[in-house]
Design a protein around this motif. Structure first.
Motif, PDB file in Angstrom:
ATOM      1  N   SER A 106      18.431 -23.211   8.821  1.00 21.92           N
ATOM      2  CA  SER A 106      18.236 -22.396   7.619  1.00 21.92           C
ATOM      3  C   SER A 106      19.276 -21.292   7.536  1.00 21.92           C
ATOM      4  N   ARG A 107      19.582 -20.688   8.680  1.00 20.27           N
ATOM      5  CA  ARG A 107      20.590 -19.631   8.724  1.00 20.27           C
ATOM      6  C   ARG A 107      21.966 -20.197   8.366  1.00 20.27           C
ATOM      7  N   PHE A 108      22.278 -21.388   8.894  1.00 20.12           N
ATOM      8  CA  PHE A 108      23.555 -22.038   8.585  1.00 20.12           C
ATOM      9  C   PHE A 108      23.658 -22.336   7.086  1.00 20.12           C
ATOM     10  N   ASP A 109      22.574 -22.865   6.501  1.00 17.95           N
ATOM     11  CA  ASP A 109      22.574 -23.184   5.070  1.00 17.95           C
ATOM     12  C   ASP A 109      22.821 -21.936   4.234  1.00 17.95           C
ATOM     13  N   ASN A 110      22.168 -20.827   4.597  1.00 13.36           N
ATOM     14  CA  ASN A 110      22.334 -19.581   3.841  1.00 13.36           C
ATOM     15  C   ASN A 110      23.757 -19.040   3.945  1.00 13.36           C
ATOM     16  N   ILE A 111      24.341 -19.161   5.139  1.00  9.24           N
ATOM     17  CA  ILE A 111      25.715 -18.685   5.347  1.00  9.24           C
ATOM     18  C   ILE A 111      26.692 -19.504   4.518  1.00  9.24           C
ATOM     19  N   VAL A 112      26.526 -20.837   4.558  1.00 13.04           N
ATOM     20  CA  VAL A 112      27.413 -21.711   3.789  1.00 13.04           C
ATOM     21  C   VAL A 112      27.266 -21.453   2.289  1.00 13.04           C
ATOM     22  N   LEU A 113      26.040 -21.202   1.852  1.00 13.03           N
ATOM     23  CA  LEU A 113      25.800 -20.913   0.429  1.00 13.03           C
ATOM     24  C   LEU A 113      26.515 -19.629   0.011  1.00 13.03           C
ATOM     25  N   LEU A 114      26.422 -18.599   0.850  1.00 14.41           N
ATOM     26  CA  LEU A 114      27.102 -17.337   0.551  1.00 14.41           C
ATOM     27  C   LEU A 114      28.616 -17.524   0.557  1.00 14.41           C
ATOM     28  N   GLU A 115      29.114 -18.267   1.534  1.00 19.90           N
ATOM     29  CA  GLU A 115      30.558 -18.520   1.600  1.00 19.90           C
ATOM     30  C   GLU A 115      31.032 -19.349   0.402  1.00 19.90           C
ATOM     31  N   GLY A 116      30.194 -20.270  -0.050  1.00 21.13           N
ATOM     32  CA  GLY A 116      30.537 -21.047  -1.239  1.00 21.13           C
ATOM     33  C   GLY A 116      30.668 -20.156  -2.465  1.00 21.13           C
ATOM     34  N   PHE A 117      29.815 -19.160  -2.556  1.00 19.39           N
ATOM     35  CA  PHE A 117      29.884 -18.202  -3.669  1.00 19.39           C
ATOM     36  C   PHE A 117      31.183 -17.397  -3.599  1.00 19.39           C
ATOM     37  N   ILE A 118      31.532 -16.958  -2.406  1.00 19.98           N
ATOM     38  CA  ILE A 118      32.773 -16.184  -2.221  1.00 19.98           C
ATOM     39  C   ILE A 118      33.991 -17.047  -2.545  1.00 19.98           C
ATOM     40  N   VAL A 119      33.971 -18.291  -2.058  1.00 22.06           N
ATOM     41  CA  VAL A 119      35.076 -19.212  -2.361  1.00 22.06           C
ATOM     42  C   VAL A 119      35.180 -19.447  -3.861  1.00 22.06           C
ATOM     43  N   GLY A 120      34.030 -19.549  -4.533  1.00 22.67           N
ATOM     44  CA  GLY A 120      34.027 -19.727  -5.986  1.00 22.67           C
ATOM     45  C   GLY A 120      34.719 -18.582  -6.697  1.00 22.67           C
ATOM     46  N   ILE A 121      34.476 -17.357  -6.227  1.00 31.70           N
ATOM     47  CA  ILE A 121      35.120 -16.186  -6.823  1.00 31.70           C
ATOM     48  C   ILE A 121      36.629 -16.236  -6.601  1.00 31.70           C
ATOM     49  N   LEU A 122      37.028 -16.419  -5.348  1.00 21.18           N
ATOM     50  CA  LEU A 122      38.456 -16.390  -5.006  1.00 21.18           C
ATOM     51  C   LEU A 122      39.215 -17.560  -5.635  1.00 21.18           C
ATOM     52  N   ALA A 123      38.632 -18.760  -5.566  1.00 21.44           N
ATOM     53  CA  ALA A 123      39.286 -19.930  -6.151  1.00 21.44           C
ATOM     54  C   ALA A 123      39.366 -19.797  -7.668  1.00 21.44           C
ATOM     55  N   GLY A 124      38.326 -19.237  -8.271  1.00 22.24           N
ATOM     56  CA  GLY A 124      38.346 -19.010  -9.714  1.00 22.24           C
ATOM     57  C   GLY A 124      39.456 -18.062 -10.115  1.00 22.24           C
ATOM     58  N   VAL A 125      39.619 -16.987  -9.353  1.00 17.15           N
ATOM     59  CA  VAL A 125      40.678 -16.011  -9.637  1.00 17.15           C
ATOM     60  C   VAL A 125      42.054 -16.649  -9.501  1.00 17.15           C
ATOM     61  N   VAL A 126      42.267 -17.409  -8.426  1.00 23.58           N
ATOM     62  CA  VAL A 126      43.567 -18.056  -8.206  1.00 23.58           C
ATOM     63  C   VAL A 126      43.856 -19.084  -9.304  1.00 23.58           C
ATOM     64  N   ALA A 127      42.836 -19.872  -9.676  1.00 19.10           N
ATOM     65  CA  ALA A 127      43.027 -20.867 -10.732  1.00 19.10           C
ATOM     66  C   ALA A 127      43.345 -20.203 -12.070  1.00 19.10           C
ATOM     67  N   VAL A 128      42.694 -19.077 -12.332  1.00 14.01           N
ATOM     68  CA  VAL A 128      42.966 -18.339 -13.576  1.00 14.01           C
ATOM     69  C   VAL A 128      44.399 -17.795 -13.571  1.00 14.01           C
ATOM     70  N   ILE A 129      44.817 -17.230 -12.448  1.00 12.77           N
ATOM     71  CA  ILE A 129      46.192 -16.711 -12.337  1.00 12.77           C
ATOM     72  C   ILE A 129      47.197 -17.844 -12.549  1.00 12.77           C
ATOM     73  N   TYR A 130      46.932 -18.990 -11.919  1.00 15.02           N
ATOM     74  CA  TYR A 130      47.831 -20.146 -12.073  1.00 15.02           C
ATOM     75  C   TYR A 130      47.859 -20.621 -13.525  1.00 15.02           C
ATOM     76  N   ARG A 131      46.694 -20.631 -14.149  1.00 17.42           N
ATOM     77  CA  ARG A 131      46.608 -21.042 -15.548  1.00 17.42           C
ATOM     78  C   ARG A 131      47.402 -20.092 -16.443  1.00 17.42           C
ATOM     79  N   LEU A 132      47.323 -18.800 -16.174  1.00 17.70           N
ATOM     80  CA  LEU A 132      48.089 -17.814 -16.943  1.00 17.70           C
ATOM     81  C   LEU A 132      49.590 -17.993 -16.716  1.00 17.70           C
ATOM     82  N   MET A 133      49.968 -18.234 -15.454  1.00 13.87           N
ATOM     83  CA  MET A 133      51.384 -18.434 -15.144  1.00 13.87           C
ATOM     84  C   MET A 133      51.944 -19.645 -15.879  1.00 13.87           C
TER      85      MET A 133
END
Length: 224
Positions: free
Chosen positions: A16-43
C-alpha cells in the motif's frame, strides 16, 4: 500462525505504501512532463512562425534565397552535431522509449531532453516536416526516468514513471488525456494493472490540465 498473519499484514502495508508513493510520483511526473511538453510545443510554434516569415521574406529575392540556403546548411550541421552528442534523439522517439522499457538501451535523460528540444525546433525553422507526438512522448518519458534517477528508484518504479511521463507528454501535446492513457498502457507499459492504470491516468490528466491552462480549449488541429 501469528507470525504468518504478521508477515501478510506487513506485506500488504508495504504494498500500500509503494502504491501511494508511485501515485504521488506519477502526479509529479505529470506536472513536469506537462511543462516540458508545453515548452516544446511553444518552441515548435515559434519555429514554424519563423519559417513562414523567412519564406515570405526571401520570395523573389535571389540574394536572400542564397543566404537562407547557407543558414539551412548551418542548421543541418548543428543538428548533425546534436545527433552525435545524443544519438537517441533521432526519429520520433517512441521506439527508444519502448526499448528503454525492456532494458535494451539506457538513455541519458537530460541529454535527450536538451538535444531533442533544440534539434526539433531547428528542424521546424529549417522548413522540415516534424510532428510533436513522438518527441513529446519521449520527452515525457525522459522526465519520468530523470525523476527515478534523481531519487534512485528501483527499476520497477522507473518503468511506471517512464509510462506516466509518456502519457503526460502525449496528453499535453494534443490535449488528449484518454489517448495518452491508452497509448502509454498499450504501447509502452503493455500492462493494464490497476496501479498502472490509476497512476498513468493521474499523470495524463495532470499534463492535460497544464496544457489547457496554457493553450486554452482551442483545437490542436483546426480545419475550417
Amino acid at each position: 500462525m501469528e507470525r504468518k498473519e504478521f508477515s501478510i499484514a506487513r506485506f500488504l502495508s508495504s504494498k500500500s505504501r509503494f502504491d501511494n508513493i508511485v501515485l504521488l510520483e506519477g502526479f509529479i511526473v505529470g506536472i513536469l512532463a506537462g511543462v516540458v511538453a508545453v515548452i516544446y510545443r511553444l518552441m515548435l510554434s515559434y519555429g514554424e512562425k519563423i519559417a513562414y516569415f523567412v519564406v515570405g521574406y526571401i520570395k523573389n529575392n535571389t540574394l536572400h534565397l542564397c543566404l537562407w540556403i547557407i543558414c539551412v546548411l548551418l542548421i543541418g550541421f548543428i543538428i548533425s552535431r546534436l545527433l552525435k552528442y545524443e544519438s537517441y534523439i533521432s526519429g520520433s522517439g517512441i521506439p527508444q522509449v519502448e526499448a528503454e522499457m525492456i532494458d535494451q538501451i539506457d538513455e541519458k535523460w537530460y541529454r535527450v531532453i536538451l538535444a531533442k528540444m533544440v534539434a526539433g525546433t531547428l528542424s521546424i525553422v529549417g522548413g522540415l516536416s516534424l510532428g510533436r507526438e513522438g518527441p513529446s512522448i519521449q520527452l515525457g518519458a525522459m522526465i519520468g526516468k530523470g525523476l527515478a534517477s534523481v531519487f534512485k528508484r528501483m527499476k520497477l518504479e522507473e518503468k511506471y514513471l517512464l509510462t506516466c511521463g509518456a502519457a503526460a507528454g502525449l496528453s499535453a501535446a494534443f490535449n488528449a488525456p484518454l489517448a495518452g492513457v491508452l497509448f502509454a498502457l498499450e504501447e509502452i507499459h503493455k500492462n493494464f494493472s490497476p496501479l498502472a492504470l490509476v497512476t498513468v491516468m493521474v499523470a495524463s490528466l495532470t499534463g492535460d490540465f497544464i496544457s489547457k491552462n496554457i493553450f486554452g480549449m482551442t483545437p490542436s488541429l483546426y480545419f475550417p
